[in-house]
Design an enzyme around this catalytic site. Structure first.
Site, PDB file in Angstrom:
ATOM      1  N   GLU A 154      28.544  52.805  45.754  1.00  8.96           N
ATOM      2  CA  GLU A 154      29.210  53.442  46.902  1.00  8.96           C
ATOM      3  C   GLU A 154      30.363  54.323  46.411  1.00  8.96           C
ATOM      4  OE1 GLU A 154      28.463  53.543  50.230  1.00  8.96           O
ATOM      5  OE2 GLU A 154      30.023  55.045  49.973  1.00  8.96           O
ATOM      6  N   PHE A 155      30.461  55.514  47.001  1.00  8.03           N
ATOM      7  CA  PHE A 155      31.502  56.452  46.570  1.00  8.03           C
ATOM      8  C   PHE A 155      32.510  56.762  47.677  1.00  8.03           C
ATOM      9  CE2 PHE A 155      27.890  57.117  43.789  1.00  8.03           C
ATOM     10  CZ  PHE A 155      28.482  57.115  42.536  1.00  8.03           C
ATOM     11  N   LEU A 156      32.513  55.964  48.742  1.00  5.58           N
ATOM     12  CA  LEU A 156      33.437  56.285  49.844  1.00  5.58           C
ATOM     13  C   LEU A 156      34.888  56.209  49.390  1.00  5.58           C
ATOM     14  CD1 LEU A 156      34.997  53.521  50.931  1.00  5.58           C
ATOM     15  CD2 LEU A 156      32.782  53.062  51.916  1.00  5.58           C
ATOM     16  N   GLU A 158      38.616  55.187  50.693  1.00  8.53           N
ATOM     17  CA  GLU A 158      39.342  54.541  51.787  1.00  8.53           C
ATOM     18  C   GLU A 158      40.209  55.593  52.459  1.00  8.53           C
ATOM     19  OE1 GLU A 158      41.358  50.875  50.802  1.00  8.53           O
ATOM     20  OE2 GLU A 158      39.572  50.143  49.801  1.00  8.53           O
ATOM     21  N   CYS A 266      40.052  49.899  43.667  1.00 11.52           N
ATOM     22  CA  CYS A 266      38.992  50.396  42.782  1.00 11.52           C
ATOM     23  C   CYS A 266      39.476  50.894  41.423  1.00 11.52           C
ATOM     24  CB  CYS A 266      38.214  51.497  43.497  1.00 11.52           C
ATOM     25  SG  CYS A 266      37.299  50.850  44.899  1.00 11.52           S
ATOM     26  N   LYS A 269      40.961  48.264  38.816  1.00 12.71           N
ATOM     27  CA  LYS A 269      40.023  47.242  38.332  1.00 12.71           C
ATOM     28  C   LYS A 269      38.813  47.882  37.637  1.00 12.71           C
ATOM     29  CE  LYS A 269      36.986  46.196  42.279  1.00 12.71           C
ATOM     30  NZ  LYS A 269      35.807  46.883  41.775  1.00 12.71           N
TER      31      LYS A 269
HETATM   32  N1  LIG Z   1      37.105  49.616  48.880  1.00 13.95           N
HETATM   33  C1  LIG Z   1      36.610  50.728  48.402  1.00 13.95           C
HETATM   34  O1  LIG Z   1      37.146  51.824  48.611  1.00 13.95           O
HETATM   35  C2  LIG Z   1      35.342  50.724  47.580  1.00 13.95           C
HETATM   36  C3  LIG Z   1      34.668  51.923  47.353  1.00 13.95           C
HETATM   37  C4  LIG Z   1      33.506  51.902  46.609  1.00 13.95           C
HETATM   38  C5  LIG Z   1      33.043  50.706  46.063  1.00 13.95           C
HETATM   39  N2  LIG Z   1      33.754  49.570  46.284  1.00 13.95           N
HETATM   40  C6  LIG Z   1      33.212  48.315  45.725  1.00 13.95           C
HETATM   41  O2  LIG Z   1      32.529  47.639  46.769  1.00 13.95           O
HETATM   42  C7  LIG Z   1      32.696  46.224  46.623  1.00 13.95           C
HETATM   43  C8  LIG Z   1      33.315  45.650  47.880  1.00 13.95           C
HETATM   44  O3  LIG Z   1      34.609  46.179  48.021  1.00 13.95           O
HETATM   45  P1  LIG Z   1      35.458  46.015  49.362  1.00 13.95           P
HETATM   46  O4  LIG Z   1      36.703  46.779  49.174  1.00 13.95           O
HETATM   47  O5  LIG Z   1      34.576  46.303  50.527  1.00 13.95           O
HETATM   48  O6  LIG Z   1      35.752  44.430  49.292  1.00 13.95           O
HETATM   49  P2  LIG Z   1      36.468  43.513  50.415  1.00 13.95           P
HETATM   50  O7  LIG Z   1      37.241  42.523  49.649  1.00 13.95           O
HETATM   51  O8  LIG Z   1      37.132  44.361  51.428  1.00 13.95           O
HETATM   52  O9  LIG Z   1      35.239  42.794  51.129  1.00 13.95           O
HETATM   53  C9  LIG Z   1      34.407  41.881  50.504  1.00 13.95           C
HETATM   54  C10 LIG Z   1      33.852  40.915  51.551  1.00 13.95           C
HETATM   55  O10 LIG Z   1      32.840  40.102  50.937  1.00 13.95           O
HETATM   56  C11 LIG Z   1      32.921  38.807  51.546  1.00 13.95           C
HETATM   57  N3  LIG Z   1      32.181  37.835  50.729  1.00 13.95           N
HETATM   58  C12 LIG Z   1      32.538  37.229  49.589  1.00 13.95           C
HETATM   59  N4  LIG Z   1      31.562  36.379  49.184  1.00 13.95           N
HETATM   60  C13 LIG Z   1      30.569  36.456  50.067  1.00 13.95           C
HETATM   61  C14 LIG Z   1      29.294  35.859  50.197  1.00 13.95           C
HETATM   62  N5  LIG Z   1      28.843  34.997  49.282  1.00 13.95           N
HETATM   63  N6  LIG Z   1      28.534  36.166  51.241  1.00 13.95           N
HETATM   64  C15 LIG Z   1      28.955  37.041  52.180  1.00 13.95           C
HETATM   65  N7  LIG Z   1      30.162  37.674  52.118  1.00 13.95           N
HETATM   66  C16 LIG Z   1      30.954  37.387  51.076  1.00 13.95           C
HETATM   67  C17 LIG Z   1      34.411  38.569  51.664  1.00 13.95           C
HETATM   68  O11 LIG Z   1      34.702  37.533  52.569  1.00 13.95           O
HETATM   69  C18 LIG Z   1      34.895  39.962  52.130  1.00 13.95           C
HETATM   70  O12 LIG Z   1      34.883  40.041  53.541  1.00 13.95           O
HETATM   71  C19 LIG Z   1      33.523  46.040  45.358  1.00 13.95           C
HETATM   72  O13 LIG Z   1      32.664  45.858  44.269  1.00 13.95           O
HETATM   73  C20 LIG Z   1      34.252  47.348  45.230  1.00 13.95           C
HETATM   74  O14 LIG Z   1      34.600  47.641  43.906  1.00 13.95           O
HETATM   75  C21 LIG Z   1      34.872  49.543  47.049  1.00 13.95           C
END
Ligand SMILES: NC(=O)c1ccc[n+]([C@@H]2O[C@H](COP(=O)([O-])OP(=O)(O)OC[C@H]3O[C@@H](n4cnc5c(N)ncnc54)[C@H](O)[C@@H]3O)[C@@H](O)[C@H]2O)c1
Length: 446
Positions: A154-156, A158, A266, A269
């Site tokens: 995912e490339f969104l 925030e 992001c 980490k």
């Molecule tokens: N936030 C961003 O801008 C962004 C952008 C691109 C990629 N990413 C990547 O996407 C991934 C998610 O990031 P995020 O910011 O959305 O994380 P987040 O912490 O906001 O959300 C993660 C969710 O997963 C849930 N979770 C944990 N274990 C679970 C399970 N076993 N079953 C169901 N749900 C479970 C948590 O309760 C939480 O609600 C990460 O790897 C991150 O690096 C994030």
């Protein structure tokens, strides 16, 4: 198409909402019961422009539902997204325990062919681990159901996540399966009408593409911060340098703003995780290690200016802070520069009066109630009786303040700007003592 999304965070929730918006039938699974309960009541757990109405309308229309029932979630989706967190482990590598826990759950509950899509940012080789986990669990249960594992990072951004998912720049599909590719092309067809944005590649390249993209952006920021530090050393103005180099189309103006360091869930980490994966593979990723080291130091910058200004004596001082989130248009405080600053200020015996348009609830959640932190209802209220103002996040609302009021409210006309929002000359005309990042002019005038 029937879609299941594991993880209702910034990525999972936005992805689910836009997929539902174009007509897919989406079930979102999370382990956090309160999150699910709130979403069912129309309470959206994060701030993201445009997200609340999108989630509510699709929930009301029955196109998206929220549950903690993982088994039902697995049964529902032909395609299953893994969008759970991959936080840094103690040594900086990506912790895959949530991803692998979902893989296990999928394996236990699957009763027919599934396409499992890794949307979380995961190290190269994770698809193999997910595949192995699903196979092992199936074997232990005496099952043998076919499945595909696809990497679809995912490339969104925030703060612009809904728009980015609705109108993606690119859709990377890492797969070795013709069937999975066909299915994902169909899933994403509504987002792929203007021109073909789908880039299909092998799984490992897709996994690395995500890290490479974030590391390149983090590198641009750290590079620019290093130039800003050099501008201070040499008495140059980084703003002139920025305009000078940005005009070269090979460099461009984007992502070359100096400041008080990058944060968020992001860049920090992902830079660390890729460097760590490299080390494990026997390669020293010198650029990545430097990018991280420069950023670590840059987050100390504002405190250094402040502490230097007050001859290392901040006891009893009150700092007004504008901006707490790691960047504008989000309530996300993960790795925010404001946290490094506040923690240093508290350690030095200073108090903080802070305002942020969206991140105050999150700040309260992180730091709780404490005597040396007061969160104010307006940016003006944060100034009252404070000794100086610090800008940590470049929210639009901070770009044209009432400088006279600012001067009247602070005990000293003193502004530390971590995002270089103002012209040093203008600040001087207003009678403000102005510190910015890498602006030789402001250094000379001190
Ligand atoms: N936030 C961003 O801008 C962004 C952008 C691109 C990629 N990413 C990547 O996407 C991934 C998610 O990031 P995020 O910011 O959305 O994380 P987040 O912490 O906001 O959300 C993660 C969710 O997963 C849930 N979770 C944990 N274990 C679970 C399970 N076993 N079953 C169901 N749900 C479970 C948590 O309760 C939480 O609600 C990460 O790897 C991150 O690096 C994030």
């Amino acid at each position: 198409m029937k879609v299941t999304v594991f993880g209702i965070g910034y990525v999972g929730l936005v992805q689910a909402a836009v997929l539902a918006e174009v007509g897919h039938q989406v079930v979102c699974v999370d382990v956090d019961q309160s999150k699910v309960d709130n979403l069912e009541k129309g309470i959206i757990p994060i701030y993201e422009p445009g997200l609340t109405p999108l989630v509510k309308s699709n929930f009301d229309a029955g196109r998206v539902e929220f549950t903690t029932d993982a088994e039902a979630g697995v049964k529902h989706g032909d395609v299953i997204f893994i969008a759970v967190g991959t936080p840094p482990d103690e040594d900086g590598s990506a912790d895959l325990k949530y991803v692998l826990a979902v893989a296990k759950t999928i394996s236990e509950a699957m009763d027919q062919h599934k396409i499992v899509i890794n949307k979380s940012t995961v190290p190269v080789g994770t698809a193999d681990k997910v595949r192995a986990k699903i196979t092992d669990v199936q074997e232990s249960l005496g099952k043998s159901i076919t499945f595909d594992v696809v990497s679809n990072p995912e490339f969104l951004k925030e703060g612009a996540a809904v728009n980015d998912c609705m109108r993606p720049d690119r859709i990377i599909i890492g797969t070795d399966s013709v069937g999975a590719e066909k299915k994902l092309r169909e899933l994403y067809a509504p987002f792929n009408r203007n021109h073909d944005k789908i880039i299909v590649m092998d799984i490992r390249s897709a996994e690395l593409t995500k890290y490479a993209a974030n590391c390149m952006l983090a590198t641009k920021i750290s590079f620019m911060n290093e130039m800003a530090n050099l501008a201070e050393v040499f008495g140059a103005d980084i703003e002139n340098v920025r305009l000078g180099i940005g005009s070269d189309p090979r460099i461009g103006y984007q992502f070359i703003y100096p400041g008080c360091g990058y944060g968020g869930s992001c860049f920090p980490k992902d830079v660390q995780a890729l460097a760590r994966s490299a080390t494990e593979a026997g390669y020293t990723a010198k650029i990545l290690e430097s990018v991280e080291a420069v950023n670590y130091k840059q987050k100390e910058k504002l405190f250094e200016y402040i502490s230097g200004h007050f001859n290392n004596d901040l006891k009893g001082k009150t700092a007004a802070i504008w901006g707490l989130s790691f960047k504008p248009n989000t309530d996300d405080m993960r790795e925010a520069s404001s946290r490094v600053l506040m923690e240093h200020l508290w350690e030095a015996g200073a108090k903080v009066q802070a305002y942020d348009p969206e991140a105050m609830e999150e700040t309260q959640r992180i730091y709780g109630v404490r005597d040396d932190l007061s969160l104010t209802g307006t940016k003006e209220a944060a100034l009252k009786g404070a000794d100086f103002l610090v800008i940590c996040t470049e929210w639009q609302a901070f770009r044209a303040p009432d400088f006279e009021l600012l001067k009247q409210s602070l005990t000293e006309p003193l502004l530390f700007d971590g995002r270089n929002l103002f012209e040093p000359k203008l600040m001087q005309e207003y009678g403000l003592h102005y510190y910015a990042i890498g602006r030789g002019l402001s250094i000379k005038e001190r």
